[in-house]
Design a protein around this motif. Structure first.
Motif: not given
Length: 425
Positions: A168-197
């Motif tokens: 799930l984290s990889l999917a979010v990172v790939t999607l947001m990288q494709g939109q030109g976003m940086s690590a500071e944009d997508y890494v926080p979402w991987t933390m939310i995903i981890t906490a939610a799971v």
């Protein structure tokens, strides 16, 4: 559900309850995979600390601090849970603390060093305690003749949790990288995903797992805490009488230091030395988890055929080969080979070590010897990463030299394994 049939469980334990217990391994594996192994460690070094020469040392120091806190606190918490027979309460509480700490990591970014330190210490401490207490439910759930099977199912289920969270984290990172976003944009979402799971997968334990232990109200809390430490010290003093076990502990203290480096710093090395992007690192760790799951399952059959000691020796040779390949790797393709060697060796070496404790420990003191073994591994989890971090700091972030030095942990572990003899000591 068929796996957890009545023939493998103690009387009165339902398949749903056993599956709820195993689901906890599924729940917390995402934390170790995403936060400690694949995503946040590299983010901490490259973004939070802005690639400072001391960043890797600081990361390893933070992990060491949380492990030291767990070593000090676990006998006290274990005493409390024994006294009140409330392991479930402590497991749920520590899970919530770990989840909250993981959510806190979502608010970290460039320059938020202290916030990141606090959240990692809190979350990893809580993870260590929760994992230990959940394991203590196993004898209450499994039939004594099926302890290994039930434990193994939880272990395998845990890999699935790590793979799901990482996927799930990889999917979010790939999607947001494709939109030109940086690590500071997508890494926080991987933390939310981890906490939610973690939260969702731990709910079955909170809802359906029963506490079957009997409260020990006749004992005082502090006397139980003291008893835990006395037991560990007594085991330490008895090592000269159990030389084969002493050789195993010395070997484990060494090779586990190397394994701890791989677990906590693989993504940092991939980022700093090999130039992996975050999505490439996540994909690498995801596939290595699959390799580890297959390796751990298949190697169990090999271990029964060639013997526990020989199996451990084979895995240590694989670890040494991994270090050599990774050190000389100049291409990402060759580093992939090294990473999958680590995957093959990961579960099998730890499994062989656990089995050897059962072979060498006196039956009447098996619990104490396992406690001492686990304590030795926790100490190794401090020594290994700290050594790696100090080398990078002293050599202006020479990750390759630090990795080569890590190989010495496996070489020493191999040397210390050789004198061991497989008879009751």
């Amino acid at each position: 559900m068929a796996l957890f049939s009545a023939q493998y469980l103690k009387e009165g334990v339902s398949a749903r309850e056993a599956l709820s217990w195993a689901a906890f391994d599924f729940a917390n594996s995402g934390y170790t995979t995403v936060v400690l192994t694949a995503v946040f460690n590299a983010y901490f070094v490259s973004v939070v600390c802005a690639d400072a020469s001391w960043a890797t040392l600081l990361w390893t120091s933070v992990i060491a601090a949380s492990n030291i806190l767990a070593i000090v606190a676990m006998p006290l918490i274990g005493a409390a849970s024994d006294l009140k027979a409330n392991k479930k309460f402590w497991t749920v509480l520590m899970s919530l603390v770990c989840i909250a700490g993981t959510v806190g990591l979502a608010f970290t970014g460039s320059g938020t060093v202290w916030l990141a330190i606090i959240m990692v210490v809190v979350s990893n401490f809580a993870y260590n305690v929760g994992e230990t207490l959940n394991s203590a439910f196993l004898p209450e759930i499994a039939d004594p003749r099926s302890m290994g099977k039930v434990s193994g199912w939880g272990w395998s289920f845990g890999y699935c949790g790590g793979l799901l969270t990482l996927g799930l984290s990889l999917a979010v990172v790939t999607l947001m990288q494709g939109q030109g976003m940086s690590a500071e944009d997508y890494v926080p979402w991987t933390m939310i995903i981890t906490a939610a799971v973690f939260l969702l997968a731990a709910l079955p334990l909170a809802l359906w797992l029963k506490e079957r232990a009997t409260p020990r109200t006749q004992a005082a809390f502090w006397s139980l805490a003291e008893e835990s430490w006395v037991s560990l010290w007594s085991t330490f003093k008895s090592l000269p009488k159990h030389k084969n076990f002493a050789w195993l502990v010395a070997s484990g203290l060494s090779f586990q230091g190397g394994i701890a480096v791989v677990v906590t710093l693989a993504a940092v090395y991939a980022d700093q030395a090999m130039g992996f992007t975050p999505d490439e690192t996540i994909l690498l760790v995801l596939l290595v988890n699959i390799t580890a799951a297959i390796g751990a399952f298949a190697f169990g059959y090999v271990e029964d055929r060639i013997g526990h000691k020989n199996a451990l020796i084979v895995t240590l040779f694989i670890w040494i080969a991994m270090v050599v390949v990774a050190y000389f790797a100049q291409t990402k393709a060759l580093f992939w080979v090294a990473a999958n060697l680590a995957g093959i060796a990961m579960g099998s070496s730890q499994s062989a070590g656990r089995a050897l404790v059962g072979v060498l420990a006196p039956a009447k003191d098996r619990a104490a010897f396992y406690s001492f073994w686990n304590m030795a591994l926790w100490v190794a989890n401090i020594i290994g990463p700290m050594t790696y971090g100090m080398i990078t700091w002293a050599t202006n972030n020479d990750q390759r030299l630090a990795l080569l030095c890590t190989g010495l942990f496996f070489v020493l572990g191999l040397v210390l394994t050789l004198p061991m003899r497989l008879q009751k000591s």
